[in-house]
Scaffold this motif. Structure first.
Motif, PDB file in Angstrom:
ATOM      1  N   GLY A  99       0.798  -1.214   0.000  1.00 24.78           N
ATOM      2  CA  GLY A  99       0.000   0.000   0.000  1.00 24.78           C
ATOM      3  C   GLY A  99       0.832   1.265   0.000  1.00 24.78           C
ATOM      4  O   GLY A  99       0.376   2.326   0.446  1.00 24.78           O
ATOM      5  N   ALA A 100       2.065   1.143  -0.519  1.00 24.65           N
ATOM      6  CA  ALA A 100       2.984   2.283  -0.486  1.00 24.65           C
ATOM      7  C   ALA A 100       2.993   3.073  -1.786  1.00 24.65           C
ATOM      8  O   ALA A 100       3.774   4.012  -1.926  1.00 24.65           O
ATOM      9  CB  ALA A 100       4.401   1.797  -0.174  1.00 24.65           C
ATOM     10  N   LEU A 101       2.146   2.708  -2.730  1.00 20.22           N
ATOM     11  CA  LEU A 101       2.079   3.431  -3.994  1.00 20.22           C
ATOM     12  C   LEU A 101       0.870   4.370  -3.988  1.00 20.22           C
ATOM     13  O   LEU A 101      -0.262   3.930  -3.804  1.00 20.22           O
ATOM     14  CB  LEU A 101       1.965   2.463  -5.177  1.00 20.22           C
ATOM     15  CG  LEU A 101       3.235   1.767  -5.647  1.00 20.22           C
ATOM     16  CD1 LEU A 101       2.918   0.859  -6.827  1.00 20.22           C
ATOM     17  CD2 LEU A 101       4.313   2.765  -6.041  1.00 20.22           C
ATOM     18  N   ASP A 102       1.109   5.653  -4.160  1.00 13.42           N
ATOM     19  CA  ASP A 102       0.016   6.619  -4.264  1.00 13.42           C
ATOM     20  C   ASP A 102      -0.492   6.665  -5.698  1.00 13.42           C
ATOM     21  O   ASP A 102       0.293   6.592  -6.646  1.00 13.42           O
ATOM     22  CB  ASP A 102       0.481   8.015  -3.857  1.00 13.42           C
ATOM     23  CG  ASP A 102       0.754   8.107  -2.360  1.00 13.42           C
ATOM     24  OD1 ASP A 102       0.091   7.370  -1.603  1.00 13.42           O
ATOM     25  OD2 ASP A 102       1.624   8.899  -1.972  1.00 13.42           O
ATOM     26  N   LEU A 103      -1.798   6.761  -5.842  1.00 15.37           N
ATOM     27  CA  LEU A 103      -2.414   6.847  -7.165  1.00 15.37           C
ATOM     28  C   LEU A 103      -2.997   8.234  -7.380  1.00 15.37           C
ATOM     29  O   LEU A 103      -3.602   8.810  -6.462  1.00 15.37           O
ATOM     30  CB  LEU A 103      -3.537   5.812  -7.308  1.00 15.37           C
ATOM     31  CG  LEU A 103      -3.172   4.337  -7.161  1.00 15.37           C
ATOM     32  CD1 LEU A 103      -4.419   3.489  -7.325  1.00 15.37           C
ATOM     33  CD2 LEU A 103      -2.126   3.934  -8.172  1.00 15.37           C
ATOM     34  N   TYR A 104      -2.802   8.752  -8.576  1.00 13.15           N
ATOM     35  CA  TYR A 104      -3.480   9.990  -8.964  1.00 13.15           C
ATOM     36  C   TYR A 104      -4.212   9.701 -10.270  1.00 13.15           C
ATOM     37  O   TYR A 104      -3.625   9.700 -11.343  1.00 13.15           O
ATOM     38  CB  TYR A 104      -2.487  11.137  -9.142  1.00 13.15           C
ATOM     39  CG  TYR A 104      -3.171  12.421  -9.542  1.00 13.15           C
ATOM     40  CD1 TYR A 104      -4.157  12.987  -8.741  1.00 13.15           C
ATOM     41  CD2 TYR A 104      -2.833  13.059 -10.732  1.00 13.15           C
ATOM     42  CE1 TYR A 104      -4.795  14.161  -9.109  1.00 13.15           C
ATOM     43  CE2 TYR A 104      -3.468  14.245 -11.109  1.00 13.15           C
ATOM     44  CZ  TYR A 104      -4.446  14.775 -10.295  1.00 13.15           C
ATOM     45  OH  TYR A 104      -5.089  15.932 -10.664  1.00 13.15           O
ATOM     46  N   LEU A 105      -5.498   9.402 -10.164  1.00 13.53           N
ATOM     47  CA  LEU A 105      -6.300   9.030 -11.319  1.00 13.53           C
ATOM     48  C   LEU A 105      -6.771  10.270 -12.058  1.00 13.53           C
ATOM     49  O   LEU A 105      -7.372  11.173 -11.452  1.00 13.53           O
ATOM     50  CB  LEU A 105      -7.496   8.181 -10.889  1.00 13.53           C
ATOM     51  CG  LEU A 105      -7.160   6.883 -10.145  1.00 13.53           C
ATOM     52  CD1 LEU A 105      -8.434   6.137  -9.757  1.00 13.53           C
ATOM     53  CD2 LEU A 105      -6.262   5.985 -10.990  1.00 13.53           C
ATOM     54  N   ARG A 106      -6.528  10.298 -13.356  1.00 16.01           N
ATOM     55  CA  ARG A 106      -6.913  11.427 -14.186  1.00 16.01           C
ATOM     56  C   ARG A 106      -6.969  10.960 -15.639  1.00 16.01           C
ATOM     57  O   ARG A 106      -6.483   9.868 -15.956  1.00 16.01           O
ATOM     58  CB  ARG A 106      -5.897  12.561 -14.052  1.00 16.01           C
ATOM     59  CG  ARG A 106      -4.492  12.184 -14.527  1.00 16.01           C
ATOM     60  CD  ARG A 106      -3.543  13.349 -14.412  1.00 16.01           C
ATOM     61  NE  ARG A 106      -2.193  13.023 -14.871  1.00 16.01           N
ATOM     62  CZ  ARG A 106      -1.803  13.037 -16.144  1.00 16.01           C
ATOM     63  NH1 ARG A 106      -2.680  13.349 -17.106  1.00 16.01           N
ATOM     64  NH2 ARG A 106      -0.564  12.742 -16.476  1.00 16.01           N
ATOM     65  N   PRO A 107      -7.534  11.750 -16.549  1.00 12.82           N
ATOM     66  CA  PRO A 107      -7.517  11.364 -17.968  1.00 12.82           C
ATOM     67  C   PRO A 107      -6.084  11.340 -18.496  1.00 12.82           C
ATOM     68  O   PRO A 107      -5.322  12.286 -18.316  1.00 12.82           O
ATOM     69  CB  PRO A 107      -8.340  12.468 -18.644  1.00 12.82           C
ATOM     70  CG  PRO A 107      -9.205  13.016 -17.558  1.00 12.82           C
ATOM     71  CD  PRO A 107      -8.384  12.940 -16.312  1.00 12.82           C
ATOM     72  N   VAL A 108      -5.725  10.235 -19.150  1.00 11.11           N
ATOM     73  CA  VAL A 108      -4.376  10.058 -19.691  1.00 11.11           C
ATOM     74  C   VAL A 108      -4.478   9.705 -21.163  1.00 11.11           C
ATOM     75  O   VAL A 108      -5.288   8.850 -21.560  1.00 11.11           O
ATOM     76  CB  VAL A 108      -3.623   8.934 -18.938  1.00 11.11           C
ATOM     77  CG1 VAL A 108      -2.255   8.692 -19.562  1.00 11.11           C
ATOM     78  CG2 VAL A 108      -3.486   9.279 -17.457  1.00 11.11           C
ATOM     79  N   ASP A 109      -3.674  10.347 -21.984  1.00 12.90           N
ATOM     80  CA  ASP A 109      -3.609  10.048 -23.412  1.00 12.90           C
ATOM     81  C   ASP A 109      -2.871   8.732 -23.600  1.00 12.90           C
ATOM     82  O   ASP A 109      -1.693   8.610 -23.245  1.00 12.90           O
ATOM     83  CB  ASP A 109      -2.881  11.182 -24.136  1.00 12.90           C
ATOM     84  CG  ASP A 109      -2.914  11.018 -25.651  1.00 12.90           C
ATOM     85  OD1 ASP A 109      -2.621   9.910 -26.148  1.00 12.90           O
ATOM     86  OD2 ASP A 109      -3.209  12.000 -26.346  1.00 12.90           O
ATOM     87  N   LEU A 110      -3.553   7.729 -24.168  1.00 17.89           N
ATOM     88  CA  LEU A 110      -2.949   6.414 -24.321  1.00 17.89           C
ATOM     89  C   LEU A 110      -1.735   6.457 -25.244  1.00 17.89           C
ATOM     90  O   LEU A 110      -0.746   5.752 -25.015  1.00 17.89           O
ATOM     91  CB  LEU A 110      -3.986   5.419 -24.853  1.00 17.89           C
ATOM     92  CG  LEU A 110      -3.466   3.983 -25.067  1.00 17.89           C
ATOM     93  CD1 LEU A 110      -2.950   3.386 -23.762  1.00 17.89           C
ATOM     94  CD2 LEU A 110      -4.575   3.104 -25.646  1.00 17.89           C
TER      95      LEU A 110
END
Length: 210
Positions: free
Chosen positions: A53-64
């Motif tokens: 659980g040491a990885l922070d996520l920042y979810l956002r629109p990403v260009d594939l």
């Protein structure tokens, strides 16, 4: 690892003018081996951090396209042999940009490891409702199906590889999924990475998680 790979690359360039093809081949093989070892260490580190659980996520629109471009660069020389077949219009995917690139790099490296030189892996993508499906297909045993069950057994062991475990866990952390498929009687192996689409109706909250 990075220092060793860089040293081999410099040595390869320095000796490029000398007509010693066998030496050049060995240097290229050594560089590829160091690159694979470095990827393995990175995969293990990412997997342990993810489970802790040491990885922070920042979810956002990403260009594939941008994420795939970064992944191919991370793969080094071998990444340029991968074939991209993407539609012109493709919605962004909801993901953490760094982790998506990491997953794509791991999938590309795994596909390259198992593909014959004349049968490079292929990345495709398509929108399916509120999801975006990214598929990686490689010719595990070259063009055409290989008869018998041996090929299918060999391909089925791929589903539990470190690269695929890491990619699956990263996908699930980003509200996605990863599935593997054996095709053409075991002659081809396909991975489908499914993530939420940023198109209207995707229904995914953006922001930090983890």
């Amino acid at each position: 690892m990075h220092t060793a790979e860089e040293a081999l690359q410099r040595l390869r360039r320095r000796r490029a003018g000398e007509p010693v093809p066998e030496e050049a081949r060995l240097l290229d093989a050594a560089r590829a081996a160091v690159h694979r070892a470095a990827q393995l260490v990175t995969d293990l580190d990412d997997l342990s951090r993810l489970h802790a659980g040491a990885l922070d996520l920042y979810l956002r629109p990403v260009d594939l396209n941008e994420a795939l471009g970064a992944a191919l660069d991370d793969l080094g020389p071998g990444g340029h042999s991968i074939v991209l077949r993407l539609p012109e219009q493709l919605p962004d995917v909801i993901a953490d940009a760094a982790l998506l690139t990491r997953a794509l790099t791991a999938l590309g490296a795994d596909a390259l490891r198992h593909s014959p030189p004349d049968w490079p892996p292929v990345f495709t993508a398509e929108a399916r409702g509120d999801r975006l499906v990214i598929q990686v297909k490689d010719g595990t045993h070259g063009p055409g199906p290989e008869p018998g069950k041996a090929a299918a057994r060999a391909s089925s062991t791929r589903g539990d590889s470190l690269a695929l475990r890491l990619s699956r866990d990263l996908a699930e952390a980003m509200n996605g999924a990863l599935e593997t498929t054996i095709e053409d009687g075991g002659a081809a192996f396909s991975v489908a990475l499914t993530l939420p689409s940023a198109a209207p109706g995707g229904g995914v909250m953006f922001g930090h998680a983890g």
